[in-house]
Every structure is written in structure tokens, then in C-alpha cells.
Design an enzyme around this catalytic site. Structure first.
Site, PDB file in Angstrom:
ATOM      1  N   ASN A 149       8.271   4.044  -6.427  1.00 16.88           N
ATOM      2  CA  ASN A 149       6.859   4.300  -6.076  1.00 16.88           C
ATOM      3  C   ASN A 149       6.376   5.429  -6.968  1.00 16.88           C
ATOM      4  O   ASN A 149       7.110   6.392  -7.191  1.00 16.88           O
ATOM      5  CB  ASN A 149       6.715   4.770  -4.627  1.00 16.88           C
ATOM      6  N   GLU A 164     -15.382  -2.216   2.629  1.00 24.41           N
ATOM      7  CA  GLU A 164     -13.940  -2.370   2.404  1.00 24.41           C
ATOM      8  C   GLU A 164     -13.329  -3.521   3.190  1.00 24.41           C
ATOM      9  O   GLU A 164     -12.372  -4.128   2.712  1.00 24.41           O
ATOM     10  CB  GLU A 164     -13.173  -1.063   2.617  1.00 24.41           C
TER      11      GLU A 164
HETATM   12  C1  F6R Z   1     -11.061   4.061   4.305  1.00 26.68           C
HETATM   13  C2  F6R Z   1      -9.756   4.626   4.067  1.00 26.68           C
HETATM   14  C3  F6R Z   1      -9.547   5.424   2.828  1.00 26.68           C
HETATM   15  C4  F6R Z   1      -8.793   6.725   3.188  1.00 26.68           C
HETATM   16  C5  F6R Z   1      -8.496   7.541   1.917  1.00 26.68           C
HETATM   17  C6  F6R Z   1      -7.822   8.858   2.238  1.00 26.68           C
HETATM   18  O1  F6R Z   1     -11.120   3.349   5.496  1.00 26.68           O
HETATM   19  O2  F6R Z   1      -8.865   4.449   4.839  1.00 26.68           O
HETATM   20  O3  F6R Z   1     -10.754   5.712   2.207  1.00 26.68           O
HETATM   21  O4  F6R Z   1      -9.579   7.454   4.066  1.00 26.68           O
HETATM   22  O5  F6R Z   1      -7.662   6.793   1.064  1.00 26.68           O
HETATM   23  O6  F6R Z   1      -6.654   8.666   2.958  1.00 26.68           O
HETATM   24  P1  F6R Z   1      -5.946   9.862   3.720  1.00 26.68           P
HETATM   25  O7  F6R Z   1      -6.838  10.278   4.829  1.00 26.68           O
HETATM   26  O8  F6R Z   1      -4.649   9.278   4.201  1.00 26.68           O
HETATM   27  O9  F6R Z   1      -5.744  10.956   2.720  1.00 26.68           O
END
Ligand code: F6R
Length: 607
Positions: A99, A487
């Protein structure tokens, strides 16, 4: 985004790897594969498409009690079987899953090709396995350590060698790896979800660490071979929380859980006596918090819209200048770090690369950075100077819902705390506490009427475009509503401030271009109604989220969904719900894969 699972023990590895990969599906992927070791050989099976497809190519009785698996979310090279992981060396005895992104893969690849190595894929990851094979002299752990010193970029890496049966070796730099300690068996995965069905005892790896596992023990060292003492943690949630529990999708489940998740975000964090919030874990004294002159909140996606809403709360409740910024922009902007500025990073997963790297950049410059995360033990949660867990429980659907409202809840409490140690009077704090405590019940009232939103969505399934408008603290909600819709339904949607609409976006409006407006009965209602009339004058269909009892809006708009009354500043906790439910039903009506929308990943661990 890509997921890793590795297993060594006494049971057949293939079913465990496939089950682990199934649990990682939620992260978003386009191909998957496994490598299982037995009798001095590794069997590699990899396929584009869903895990179901991979599974149909794996013999039920595939022998071997150790192996690795991967779900790939394409970055370098198209989606096909060759580019899927695991990748193998020329002998087929060494396989790796990776990854992250290897930034210097081109010079490494050129060098290896000049030495006669043949590449089978277009990926950056394949250089790792060939490089490692060239350095391997019978000790996989040593070969991994030597290999990673040549790599630039990010990696969560797990490797197996046919000549070292029952051993997994992993290394991490910027991409998560977690060891699962079972009873006579071990796991190594990118995410606890992959192994929660088998063990709750986990060890979080840090950047720069290399881990070597056999069924009975694990050893963690740094690149200079110094042993690192690790603590075994217990995962606080269980398998049932990552099941659909009777709902048809995870997203429906997570939307429906919000009364409970908002309640959990508040539990034990309200002082009725002081009419204030209580947030342990900030690691800052009241004196230090009183010295804060500015707050900057960094994040991405939905978390960024939570940050915008939070910035509004902090300014209006605590009178502290606050801004929300994209973490990805701040990282490369050479940010100014002043001692009176308090930084927050918000990340549901706690692993988002843009946010994590921005946090590290700020900390390098001496900033105090607090984390607001959902995933317990995640990298941001561990590396931040302090912070708050939102306790929303695992969020599996790619589109974030309950994490958004729980993050807002935490910031209401933080803003209240900051406000009460500055200008806010006791009676105002008390009113806010009382109003906050009523929110979960009001969320359930909204959810009980979700069929109204389903009917509304059905009416607008024709729309190719949607505009979302809101003002003040509901302006970020308009942006979040647009993001949710695009989305999961793939309907083009954009959000802006109701006031900004007349400065450009109004040119889009026609009979075929609907707008969703957020118009609670707050101090901006009259202004919003003027904007609503401007849209209607141009024959644009308008759906409105309004406060119950506001019948005037129903006379002007095409459709209205009413939310219960609450304090003006708390309305986002209620307006968020119909926006999510509307997007959900639009997506269902358009037959979309609601939980795993195309091209998206749950945890975005590359920049
Ligand atoms: C939208 C969504 C993404 C996340 C973004 C940040 O529904 O899920 O836009 O909010 O990728 O992710 P985190 O909060 O995990 O840093």
C-alpha cells in the site's frame, strides 16, 4: 483504498485471507489477490473486479497455512489482473503486497531492467519485489530492511518467501500496518477490520518499523535492527459493529445510527454544573487554552466541511478567529506557525495521507496539533499532541455520514468549553447544553420521516445537475449535501452560499436544474427567502429544508422537508440528516452501489 491482510498459523490460510479481504472491501478497490505458501511453493491468484471473482478462482482446498492478500485501488497502471497484487519475483518464491506509492520507482525499475529483470506489471510496487529478490540471501527480514532503504515514498508492505514457511515480514512508512495477535496464529493487516473476526488483540506498527511474525510470536525492530518493545492493545468494538445488522446497506445503517452516535460523542463530556463541555485528552491546561488567539482546522472531504462548520462555531460561540483549510494545501504552503495558534486535524479514518502529512509538517515547525478522529489507534490519533475521539463506531460505507455529525458534536462541546472560559455567560451555556441534549431525539424524529425524502428523491431522479445552497453555519452543509449527492449518485452537484448564487451560479438555473436550499428559521431566513424567490423567478425547481411551522416557504418552494426547531447554531446537526437521506435515495433510485461508489476509497492513504 488498497488493503492488506496477512496470516500465519495452523489453519488453511486462503479462506482467512479471502474473508479478511471481504472485510476490507469497504475501503474501495478494483482488483484483489492472494499468495498462499505450502510445501516450498507460493500459489498466487489475482483478479480484477470484486472479491467474489477472486474467490471463484481460488480452489476450496488450496493448501497452505500462511499467506498474504491485497485489495488494489489503482494508482500506477490500469485495472487488470497483472497490475493486481501480490507481485512475485522471477523465481516465484517471493511475493509482496504494498500500500502506498513508491516515488522513485522509475530509476529503480530502469536499473533492474538494465540488470535483466523482466517486469510483468505497470505498477510502482513491482520494483519492490525484484529489488528484494536481488538482496535476498536466505533472511527475509534482512532483505526487507535493506530493500526499504532504497525506497522513497510511502509503504505498508507485507512479504512472504517460500523458503521461510510460516513467516510474514512487514514494514511501514506512511501506510498503516497492524499486527493481530491470535491464539497460536498471527495476522498482519492494514486495518483492524480485516482480522476482527479472529482477534481483538492488536499491536499498531509505527513508521520505520519492521515486523517479523510466525504463528506464535512477533518481533518488531527498526531499520538498524534494534528491538522495539510494543504494547498489545484491545480493540474496543466487535464484529457486530461491522455487520449490516438487517439494513440493506452500510450507509443506511450508519445514517440511521446517528441519534445514538451523536449521543455517544456527548456522553460524559457535558458538565451541567459548569454549563460547559468536558474534553479529556486535549493535553492542554485551561491557561494554555485561554492563550489561544486563533484556531486552524485542517482536513479533507467531508471532514473539511465539518471543519468549516466548526470554524463557524468557534468564532461565533467562543469569539476565536478560526479557519478551515484543506490539509493537502497547507502541507505545501510553508505554513506559518505562531505560538498562539492552535491547530486541529480532523480525520474519520485517522489515516488520510494529506491530513497526516500536513500534521507532521506542522509539528516539525513546532505547532501544537490536536486530532479529532474516529478510528481508535489510528496514526493521526497516535501522533497528534492530544485530541478527541468522536466514538461514532466503525464507519464502513465509503460516504461519510455519522462521522460528520459526531465530529460536529465534538466541536460544539469544544467551542462551548472555550466560550465558557471566555465570554459566554452561564445561562447561555446552560441553554446550549439543554439544546444539545435534545438533538438525538430530534434526529430520530427526522429519520422516522425518511419516506418523505424518498418520495422527494423519486421526483428528482431526472436531474443531471443539482445546486445546493445555504448561508451562515449552513453554508458548509450545502457543500456537504452536494458532495454526498455527487459521490454516491454520480449526479453532478455543486454547493455554494445562497448569497453567492446571484454572483454566477444563477446562470445555470432552468426548469431542468433543481436547487436544494437549507433555510432554517434563523436570523438569515429572510435573506434566504429572497434568494429562493430569485430562483423561482427563473423557473428553477427548489426543494427546501425548513423549520417546522414555516408554512410561508411551502407556498414558494416546490418541495419542503421540515426539521424540528432547535437553537440556530445547532441546526447543522439536523439539516445534515435530510441531506444525507436525500442523496441516499437518489443513489438507490439510480441503482448505484451506495456503499462502494465507483472510483472512491474510504481511507485515502496516498497523496
Ligand atoms: C466523503 C468522504 C471523504 C472523506 C475524506 C477524508 O463522504 O468520506 O470525502 O471525508 O476522504 O477522510 P478522513 O475523514 O478519514 O480523513
Amino acid at each position: 483504498m488498497c488493503g492488506i491482510v496477512g496470516y500465519c498459523g495452523l489453519r488453511p490460510a486462503a479462506p482467512i485471507l479471502l474473508e479478511g479481504l471481504r472485510r476490507l472491501e469497504y475501503r474501495g478497490y478494483d482488483s484483489s489477490g492472494i499468495s498462499v505458501g505450502n510445501d516450498g511453493k507460493l500459489t498466487v491468484i489475482k483478479k480484477m473486479g470484486k472479491i467474489k471473482n477472486l474467490k471463484s478462482h481460488v480452489p476450496e482446498d488450496l493448501p497452505g497455512t500462511f499467506g498474504i492478500g491485497h485489495t488494489r485501488w489503482a494508482t500506477h497502471g490500469e485495472v487488470n489482473d497483472e497490475n493486481a497484487h501480490p507481485h512475485s519475483d522471477a523465481s516465484g518464491k517471493l511475493t509482496i503486497v504494498h500500500n502506498g506509492i513508491i516515488e522513485n520507482y522509475i530509476p529503480l525499475k530502469e536499473k533492474l531492467m538494465a540488470e535483466g529483470v523482466e517486469f510483468k506489471s505497470e505498477t510502482d510496487s513491482e520494483v519492490i519485489v525484484h529489488l528484494m529478490a536481488s538482496l535476498y540471501d536466505g533472511d527475509l527480514e534482512k532483505a526487507v530492511k535493506e530493500t526499504v532503504t532504497h525506497l522513497e515514498g510511502t509503504y505498508g508492505l507485507v512479504c512472504v518467501h517460500a523458503d521461510e514457511p510460516g513467516r510474514l515480514v512487514g514494514a511501514r512508512n506512511g501506510s498503516p500496518l497492524v499486527i493481530g495477535v491470535g491464539d497460536g496464529e498471527m495476522f498482519l493487516a492494514s486495518d483492524v477490520t480485516a482480522m476482527i473476526a479472529y482477534t481483538k488483540q492488536v499491536v499498531y506498527c509505527e513508521d520505520g518499523e519492521v515486523v517479523s511474525l510466525t504463528a506464535r510470536e512477533f518481533r518488531t525492530t527498526d531499520l538498524k535492527d534494534r528491538e522495539i518493545e510494543k504494547k498489545v492493545d484491545k480493540v474496543a468494538w466487535d464484529l457486530s459493529e461491522v455487520e449490516k445488522a438487517g439494513y440493506s446497506t452500510y450507509m443506511e445503517k450508519e445514517i440511521s445510527e446517528q441519534a445514538e452516535s451523536i449521543h455517544r460523542a456527548m456522553r460524559g463530556r457535558i458538565s451541567t454544573e459548569n454549563a460547559s463541555g468536558i474534553l479529556g485528552g486535549l493535553n492542554l491546561s485551561n491557561q494554555e487554552l485561554r492563550r489561544v488567539k486563533r484556531v486552524r482546522i485542517l482536513s479533507a472531504g467531508t471532514s473539511y466541511y465539518a471543519a468549516m462548520t466548526a470554524a463557524y462555531m468557534l468564532e461565533s460561540m467562543a469569539r476565536i478567529p478560526a479557519t478551515a483549510e484543506f490539509a493537502s494545501e497547507v502541507r505545501y504552503a510553508n505554513p506559518v506557525v505562531e505560538p498562539e495558534t492552535l491547530f486541529f486535524v480532523i480525520s474519520q479514518s485517522g489515516e488520510t495521507a494529506d491530513t497526516l502529512f500536513a500534521m507532521r509538517e506542522l509539528k516539525r515547525k513546532g505547532a501544537t496539533v490536536l486530532g479529532v478522529c474516529n478510528a481508535v489507534g489510528s496514526t493521526i490519533a497516535r501522533e497528534s499532541d492530544g485530541g478527541v475521539y468522536i466514538h461514532a463506531g466503525p464507519e464502513i460505507a465509503v460516504a461519510s455520514t455519522k462521522a460528520f455529525t459526531s465530529t460536529l458534536t465534538v466541536f460544539y462541546l469544544f467551542s462551548l468549553y472555550m466560550a465558557r472560559m471566555r465570554d459566554m455567560a452561564f445561562h447561555n451555556g446552560k441553554a446550549m447544553v439543554e439544546a444539545l441534549e435534545l438533538i438525538p431525539g430530534k434526529v430520530n424524529e427526522i429519520l422516522a420521516r425518511k419516506d418523505e425524502l424518498q418520495a422527494m428523491a423519486k421526483k428528482y431522479l431526472y436531474a443531471k445537475n443539482f445546486l445546493f445552497l445555504g448561508r451562515g453555519i449552513n453554508y458548509p452543509l450545502a457543500l456537504e449535501g452536494a458532495l454526498k449527492l455527487k459521490e454516491i449518485s454520480y449526479v453532478h452537484a455543486e454547493g455554494t452560499s445562497s448569497a453567492e448564487m446571484k454572483h454566477g451560479p444563477i446562470a445555470l438555473i432552468s426548469e431542468e436544474f433543481p436547487t436544494m436550499m437549507i433555510i432554517p428559521n434563523d436570523s438569515l431566513r429572510e435573506k434566504n427567502i429572497s434568494n429562493l424567490k430569485e430562483l423561482k423567478a427563473r423557473k428553477g425547481p427548489v426543494l427546501v429544508i425548513a423549520t417546522e411551522g414555516d408554512t410561508e416557504i411551502a407556498d414558494i418552494a416546490d418541495d419542503v422537508f421540515y426539521i424540528p426547531k432547535t437553537m440556530d447554531i445547532l441546526t447543522p446537526l439536523l439539516t445534515a440528516i435530510p441531506l444525507q437521506v436525500f442523496a441516499y435515495y437518489m443513489a438507490l433510485g439510480l441503482n448505484r452501489n451506495v456503499d462502494q461508489p465507483r472510483n472512491l476509497a474510504k481511507s485515502v492513504t496516498v497523496e
